[in-house]
Design a protein around this motif. Structure first.
Motif, PDB file in Angstrom:
ATOM      1  N   LYS A 501       9.785 -13.913  -7.844  1.00 35.48           N
ATOM      2  CA  LYS A 501       9.419 -13.101  -6.681  1.00 35.48           C
ATOM      3  C   LYS A 501       7.965 -13.372  -6.320  1.00 35.48           C
ATOM      4  O   LYS A 501       7.078 -12.515  -6.437  1.00 35.48           O
ATOM      5  CB  LYS A 501       9.635 -11.624  -6.968  1.00 35.48           C
ATOM      6  CG  LYS A 501      11.092 -11.272  -7.250  1.00 35.48           C
ATOM      7  CD  LYS A 501      11.251  -9.784  -7.513  1.00 35.48           C
ATOM      8  CE  LYS A 501      12.708  -9.411  -7.766  1.00 35.48           C
ATOM      9  NZ  LYS A 501      12.883  -7.969  -8.027  1.00 35.48           N
ATOM     10  N   TYR A 502       7.700 -14.599  -5.877  1.00 38.38           N
ATOM     11  CA  TYR A 502       6.319 -14.993  -5.599  1.00 38.38           C
ATOM     12  C   TYR A 502       5.737 -14.238  -4.406  1.00 38.38           C
ATOM     13  O   TYR A 502       4.544 -13.913  -4.383  1.00 38.38           O
ATOM     14  CB  TYR A 502       6.273 -16.505  -5.338  1.00 38.38           C
ATOM     15  CG  TYR A 502       6.750 -17.336  -6.513  1.00 38.38           C
ATOM     16  CD1 TYR A 502       6.044 -17.361  -7.704  1.00 38.38           C
ATOM     17  CD2 TYR A 502       7.917 -18.098  -6.424  1.00 38.38           C
ATOM     18  CE1 TYR A 502       6.474 -18.116  -8.777  1.00 38.38           C
ATOM     19  CE2 TYR A 502       8.365 -18.850  -7.493  1.00 38.38           C
ATOM     20  CZ  TYR A 502       7.642 -18.856  -8.674  1.00 38.38           C
ATOM     21  OH  TYR A 502       8.063 -19.592  -9.734  1.00 38.38           O
ATOM     22  N   SER A 503       6.561 -13.949  -3.425  1.00 36.88           N
ATOM     23  CA  SER A 503       6.052 -13.210  -2.258  1.00 36.88           C
ATOM     24  C   SER A 503       5.598 -11.809  -2.638  1.00 36.88           C
ATOM     25  O   SER A 503       4.566 -11.307  -2.162  1.00 36.88           O
ATOM     26  CB  SER A 503       7.137 -13.145  -1.174  1.00 36.88           C
ATOM     27  OG  SER A 503       7.484 -14.446  -0.731  1.00 36.88           O
ATOM     28  N   GLU A 504       6.382 -11.136  -3.524  1.00 39.12           N
ATOM     29  CA  GLU A 504       6.007  -9.790  -3.955  1.00 39.12           C
ATOM     30  C   GLU A 504       4.697  -9.819  -4.727  1.00 39.12           C
ATOM     31  O   GLU A 504       3.854  -8.917  -4.602  1.00 39.12           O
ATOM     32  CB  GLU A 504       7.125  -9.203  -4.818  1.00 39.12           C
ATOM     33  CG  GLU A 504       8.462  -9.071  -4.116  1.00 39.12           C
ATOM     34  CD  GLU A 504       8.367  -8.121  -2.931  1.00 39.12           C
ATOM     35  OE1 GLU A 504       7.569  -7.172  -2.991  1.00 39.12           O
ATOM     36  OE2 GLU A 504       9.087  -8.353  -1.936  1.00 39.12           O
ATOM     37  N   ALA A 505       4.515 -10.854  -5.561  1.00 41.31           N
ATOM     38  CA  ALA A 505       3.271 -10.968  -6.325  1.00 41.31           C
ATOM     39  C   ALA A 505       2.076 -11.159  -5.399  1.00 41.31           C
ATOM     40  O   ALA A 505       1.003 -10.569  -5.595  1.00 41.31           O
ATOM     41  CB  ALA A 505       3.381 -12.135  -7.310  1.00 41.31           C
ATOM     42  N   LEU A 506       2.248 -11.969  -4.352  1.00 39.39           N
ATOM     43  CA  LEU A 506       1.151 -12.200  -3.423  1.00 39.39           C
ATOM     44  C   LEU A 506       0.827 -10.940  -2.614  1.00 39.39           C
ATOM     45  O   LEU A 506      -0.343 -10.671  -2.301  1.00 39.39           O
ATOM     46  CB  LEU A 506       1.502 -13.356  -2.489  1.00 39.39           C
ATOM     47  CG  LEU A 506       1.479 -14.749  -3.137  1.00 39.39           C
ATOM     48  CD1 LEU A 506       2.071 -15.784  -2.191  1.00 39.39           C
ATOM     49  CD2 LEU A 506       0.045 -15.141  -3.515  1.00 39.39           C
ATOM     50  N   LYS A 507       1.861 -10.175  -2.273  1.00 36.50           N
ATOM     51  CA  LYS A 507       1.614  -8.914  -1.560  1.00 36.50           C
ATOM     52  C   LYS A 507       0.778  -7.969  -2.419  1.00 36.50           C
ATOM     53  O   LYS A 507      -0.122  -7.264  -1.931  1.00 36.50           O
ATOM     54  CB  LYS A 507       2.934  -8.240  -1.198  1.00 36.50           C
ATOM     55  CG  LYS A 507       3.715  -8.945  -0.109  1.00 36.50           C
ATOM     56  CD  LYS A 507       5.031  -8.211   0.156  1.00 36.50           C
ATOM     57  CE  LYS A 507       5.874  -8.949   1.195  1.00 36.50           C
ATOM     58  NZ  LYS A 507       7.164  -8.252   1.443  1.00 36.50           N
ATOM     59  N   LEU A 508       1.104  -7.955  -3.739  1.00 37.34           N
ATOM     60  CA  LEU A 508       0.358  -7.086  -4.650  1.00 37.34           C
ATOM     61  C   LEU A 508      -1.092  -7.550  -4.774  1.00 37.34           C
ATOM     62  O   LEU A 508      -2.027  -6.734  -4.802  1.00 37.34           O
ATOM     63  CB  LEU A 508       1.044  -7.088  -6.018  1.00 37.34           C
ATOM     64  CG  LEU A 508       0.608  -6.015  -7.009  1.00 37.34           C
ATOM     65  CD1 LEU A 508       0.887  -4.621  -6.452  1.00 37.34           C
ATOM     66  CD2 LEU A 508       1.309  -6.194  -8.346  1.00 37.34           C
ATOM     67  N   LEU A 509      -1.290  -8.862  -4.836  1.00 38.75           N
ATOM     68  CA  LEU A 509      -2.649  -9.392  -4.930  1.00 38.75           C
ATOM     69  C   LEU A 509      -3.431  -9.192  -3.627  1.00 38.75           C
ATOM     70  O   LEU A 509      -4.662  -9.058  -3.634  1.00 38.75           O
ATOM     71  CB  LEU A 509      -2.590 -10.889  -5.280  1.00 38.75           C
ATOM     72  CG  LEU A 509      -2.084 -11.250  -6.683  1.00 38.75           C
ATOM     73  CD1 LEU A 509      -1.822 -12.738  -6.784  1.00 38.75           C
ATOM     74  CD2 LEU A 509      -3.091 -10.817  -7.741  1.00 38.75           C
ATOM     75  N   TYR A 510      -2.732  -9.168  -2.500  1.00 36.15           N
ATOM     76  CA  TYR A 510      -3.370  -9.062  -1.196  1.00 36.15           C
ATOM     77  C   TYR A 510      -3.981  -7.669  -0.952  1.00 36.15           C
ATOM     78  O   TYR A 510      -4.861  -7.511  -0.101  1.00 36.15           O
ATOM     79  CB  TYR A 510      -2.352  -9.391  -0.096  1.00 36.15           C
ATOM     80  CG  TYR A 510      -2.844  -9.149   1.301  1.00 36.15           C
ATOM     81  CD1 TYR A 510      -3.903  -9.906   1.831  1.00 36.15           C
ATOM     82  CD2 TYR A 510      -2.256  -8.170   2.105  1.00 36.15           C
ATOM     83  CE1 TYR A 510      -4.346  -9.681   3.113  1.00 36.15           C
ATOM     84  CE2 TYR A 510      -2.697  -7.949   3.388  1.00 36.15           C
ATOM     85  CZ  TYR A 510      -3.737  -8.702   3.885  1.00 36.15           C
ATOM     86  OH  TYR A 510      -4.192  -8.479   5.162  1.00 36.15           O
ATOM     87  N   ARG A 511      -3.543  -6.687  -1.751  1.00 42.53           N
ATOM     88  CA  ARG A 511      -4.039  -5.317  -1.515  1.00 42.53           C
ATOM     89  C   ARG A 511      -5.552  -5.231  -1.668  1.00 42.53           C
ATOM     90  O   ARG A 511      -6.224  -4.476  -0.951  1.00 42.53           O
ATOM     91  CB  ARG A 511      -3.361  -4.355  -2.483  1.00 42.53           C
ATOM     92  CG  ARG A 511      -1.888  -4.151  -2.185  1.00 42.53           C
ATOM     93  CD  ARG A 511      -1.265  -3.189  -3.179  1.00 42.53           C
ATOM     94  NE  ARG A 511       0.166  -3.007  -2.911  1.00 42.53           N
ATOM     95  CZ  ARG A 511       0.969  -2.265  -3.670  1.00 42.53           C
ATOM     96  NH1 ARG A 511       0.458  -1.620  -4.738  1.00 42.53           N
ATOM     97  NH2 ARG A 511       2.230  -2.144  -3.356  1.00 42.53           N
ATOM     98  N   ARG A 512      -6.091  -5.990  -2.627  1.00 41.95           N
ATOM     99  CA  ARG A 512      -7.550  -5.964  -2.819  1.00 41.95           C
ATOM    100  C   ARG A 512      -8.266  -6.485  -1.582  1.00 41.95           C
ATOM    101  O   ARG A 512      -9.221  -5.879  -1.092  1.00 41.95           O
ATOM    102  CB  ARG A 512      -7.909  -6.800  -4.045  1.00 41.95           C
ATOM    103  CG  ARG A 512      -9.402  -6.908  -4.292  1.00 41.95           C
ATOM    104  CD  ARG A 512      -9.681  -7.875  -5.431  1.00 41.95           C
ATOM    105  NE  ARG A 512     -11.108  -8.105  -5.597  1.00 41.95           N
ATOM    106  CZ  ARG A 512     -11.629  -9.023  -6.394  1.00 41.95           C
ATOM    107  NH1 ARG A 512     -10.804  -9.820  -7.088  1.00 41.95           N
ATOM    108  NH2 ARG A 512     -12.939  -9.170  -6.495  1.00 41.95           N
ATOM    109  N   LEU A 513      -7.769  -7.622  -1.052  1.00 38.68           N
ATOM    110  CA  LEU A 513      -8.378  -8.192   0.156  1.00 38.68           C
ATOM    111  C   LEU A 513      -8.135  -7.277   1.356  1.00 38.68           C
ATOM    112  O   LEU A 513      -8.997  -7.125   2.228  1.00 38.68           O
ATOM    113  CB  LEU A 513      -7.790  -9.583   0.418  1.00 38.68           C
ATOM    114  CG  LEU A 513      -8.276 -10.310   1.675  1.00 38.68           C
ATOM    115  CD1 LEU A 513      -9.789 -10.496   1.655  1.00 38.68           C
ATOM    116  CD2 LEU A 513      -7.564 -11.644   1.823  1.00 38.68           C
ATOM    117  N   GLU A 514      -6.976  -6.605   1.380  1.00 37.17           N
ATOM    118  CA  GLU A 514      -6.641  -5.737   2.496  1.00 37.17           C
ATOM    119  C   GLU A 514      -7.600  -4.537   2.555  1.00 37.17           C
ATOM    120  O   GLU A 514      -8.046  -4.127   3.643  1.00 37.17           O
ATOM    121  CB  GLU A 514      -5.195  -5.268   2.360  1.00 37.17           C
ATOM    122  CG  GLU A 514      -4.675  -4.509   3.580  1.00 37.17           C
ATOM    123  CD  GLU A 514      -3.224  -4.125   3.413  1.00 37.17           C
ATOM    124  OE1 GLU A 514      -2.488  -4.107   4.424  1.00 37.17           O
ATOM    125  OE2 GLU A 514      -2.806  -3.833   2.252  1.00 37.17           O
TER     126      GLU A 514
END
Length: 587
Positions: A501-514
């Protein structure tokens, strides 16, 4: 630095792939070239050289397997990680390659006829409809002689042991080596039953086979079903010529000298041969135990060993000097048998061995599609019918349906190369299986070897469940260890990666940048244009390369968040992960 290392590894992988591909196709084309060269060559080629095309094809096959393994190693990181987590041995891929090889070998005999359409052009093959084949002889046996049970052997003579009927084994011009380890035990059983043999020599391996039959006969003398001693037969090298009775040239002798007391000669006047041989010994042939059925002319026939068209008393002889070397003081001159008058060449011989009968011809061409034709005016076809009926005891009123006529196709192969036809490949693969499963020496241990081999690759169901349970417990222990040594966030990212689930992992990582972007944009909706405008306003000296890179990243990460784009490979995930770290530091 990361991209440079990745580019270097990618270039190395491409180079390896090119090398594997090059050698695969090179060996295939080189093997085809050598095969065509052997086919067109008119000179003598050493036997071991004929194996070069086969070695090229085997090398190409393993290079292809290596290429498949290499591609799988490069492109399936996730599979390797999962196997490692479950403690599966790294050698499992080689087991899969082994199963792939077995799969290919199992289906090649079924699929290869699609390539060559099953066409067989070997000399004396019953599937060859050309002048040098024997398809007409097979049709004659079925339609005119009335034998409906006609089969052929492509693998090993031992395959006929599974038949429950009497067997007439027909060997037409065999030119392949008969392995005594397998053939001697076979003929011991063969002559214990009511079976017969038609053997037609044609400058091949017939002489070797006759000596093997003699050894089998001697070894079987103590049996209750033992027959008399099998006669000795020697076929010298050279061409039978007959200056008295021939068609076109003396190399095509016409046999008119028959023993009309023998049943096979009924209604036979003339039989034509083509570049035949003869049994050496003249009157010694009868002394050895054969019933001579047909001979060449008494005064003007001989075996020409040097192909010069005339009799050479010093050359046209069969030298048995090796016997004199074993017997001290034995005169070697006596062991030189003349191949000319008064040692008249014998071409047809027969022998009755109790419940079995044997007929030997010095030529196989008399039954090919050209010479068996009635339009030539010779009696070859009727002679073949007489021989088959005599061998199957038709003169005793035995029912023809009780017999199976079997043609040996396994020992008819190209003279200057390996047989790479669909029938040849099938026979090559099957002969060893048939040998091991039917030969008395290996039959008792073959099932044990098969079970032992399969047991290693096909584990029992209970054992497989136990291994799965152990792997599951090991995974739980690793999961607990990761939970104790990492944060919930890192654990969640690792879980997404393991499940793909690479997309889900990237969404989780994106929260910091968001969160950072929301602060800088003061609550406005995050878009690519607003982020670029903000970066330019914050740092007017930003380069075009930086702006394009940031724009490309924002479009991809926003598409992932909205569900319009999915990351499917680990390589894409790693690239976006590092790009996200660069974006956090440059916004």
């Amino acid at each position: 630095m990361v991209k440079a290392a990745k580019a270097t590894e990618k270039s190395l992988n491409i180079s390896k792939g090119i090398i594997f591909t090059f050698f695969t196709f090179y060996l295939i084309f080189f093997g085809i070239f050598i095969s065509n060269f052997f086919t067109s060559s008119t000179g003598d080629i050493p036997p071991f050289v004929s194996y070069l095309p086969l070695l090229c094809y085997i090398g190409a096959f393993f290079c292809g397997i290596g290429l498949i393994i290499f591609i799988r190693n490069v492109t399936t990181h996730k599979v390797r990680q999962t196997q490692s987590r479950k403690k599966i041995k790294a050698g499992s891929i080689y087991k899969q390659a082994l199963f792939l090889i077995i799969f290919i070998f199992a289906f090649v005999p079924l699929l290869s006829p699609i390539i060559d359409r099953g066409v067989n052009t070997q000399h004396f093959s019953v599937y060859n409809n050309k002048w040098n084949g024997c398809s007409e002889f097979k049709r004659t046996i079925r339609e005119q002689a009335g034998y409906q049970n006609i089969m052929s052997v492509q693998s090993s003579l031992s395959a006929t042991e599974r038949l429950n009927q009497s067997i007439l084994l027909i060997l037409l011009g065999p030119n392949q080596f008969y392995d005594p380890i397998f053939e001697i035990p076979y003929f011991i059983d063969f002559f214990e039953g009511r079976n017969s043999l038609l053997l037609c020599h044609d400058h091949g391996s017939t002489s070797t086979l006759l000596w093997e039959i003699l050894i089998a006969n001697i070894l079987n003398m103590g049996s209750q079903n033992a027959t008399g001693i099998f006669p000795v037969t020697l076929f010298p090298d050279g061409i039978l010529r007959d200056n008295f009775s021939y068609d076109t040239t003396p190399e095509f002798p016409v046999i008119t000298n028959f023993d009309y007391s023998h049943p096979t000669t009924f209604g036979i006047d003339e039989v034509i041969l083509s570049r035949a041989s003869s049994a050496a010994g003249g009157p010694l042939v009868e002394f050895f135990g054969w019933d001579v059925v047909g001979s060449a002319s008494e005064l003007y026939s001989w075996v020409d060993k040097n192909d010069n068209g005339r009799v050479d008393p010093d050359i046209d002889v069969l030298d048995l000097g090796f016997i004199g070397e074993m017997l001290t003081g034995f005169p070697k001159e006596i062991l030189k048998l003349p191949l000319y008058s008064p040692f008249t060449p014998r071409v047809f011989m027969a022998k009755e061995l109790g419940n079995s009968r044997v007929f030997v011809s010095a030529d196989a061409s008399l039954f090919n599609n050209e010479l068996i034709d009635d339009d030539l005016g010779y009696d070859n076809k009727q002679f073949g019918i007489n021989i088959v009926e005599w061998l199957t005891f038709a003169d005793y009123g035995v029912n023809k349906d009780d017999w199976v006529v079997v043609f040996d196709e396994a020992h008819i192969r190209p003279e200057n190369s390996r047989d790479l036809t669909s029938a040849g490949i099938y026979g090559f693969i099957m002969q060893y299986i048939v040998h091991l499963s039917t030969n008395p020496i290996t039959a008792w241990i073959y099932p044990l070897l098969a079970v032992y081999t399969l047991k290693r690759y096909l584990p029992k169901k209970d054992k497989q469940k136990e291994q799965e349970k152990i792997a599951e417990e090991e995974e739980k222990r690793e999961e607990k260890a990761r939970f104790r040594t990492s944060s919930f966030f890192a654990q969640k990212i690792e879980e997404f990666k393991d499940k793909g689930k690479y997309s889900e992992a990237l969404k989780l990582l994106y929260r910091r940048l968001e969160r950072k972007l929301n602060t800088l944009l003061k609550g406005e909706k995050i878009t690519t244009k607003r982020v670029i405008d903000m970066v330019i306003a914050k740092d007017p000296s930003s380069t075009k390369l930086k702006i394009r890179r940031l724009s490309r990243f924002m479009e991809r990460i926003l598409s992932i968040k909205e569900g319009k784009y999915k990351v499917r490979t680990e390589e894409d995930f790693e690239e976006l992960f590092f790009e996200m770290g660069w974006a956090v530091n440059n916004i």
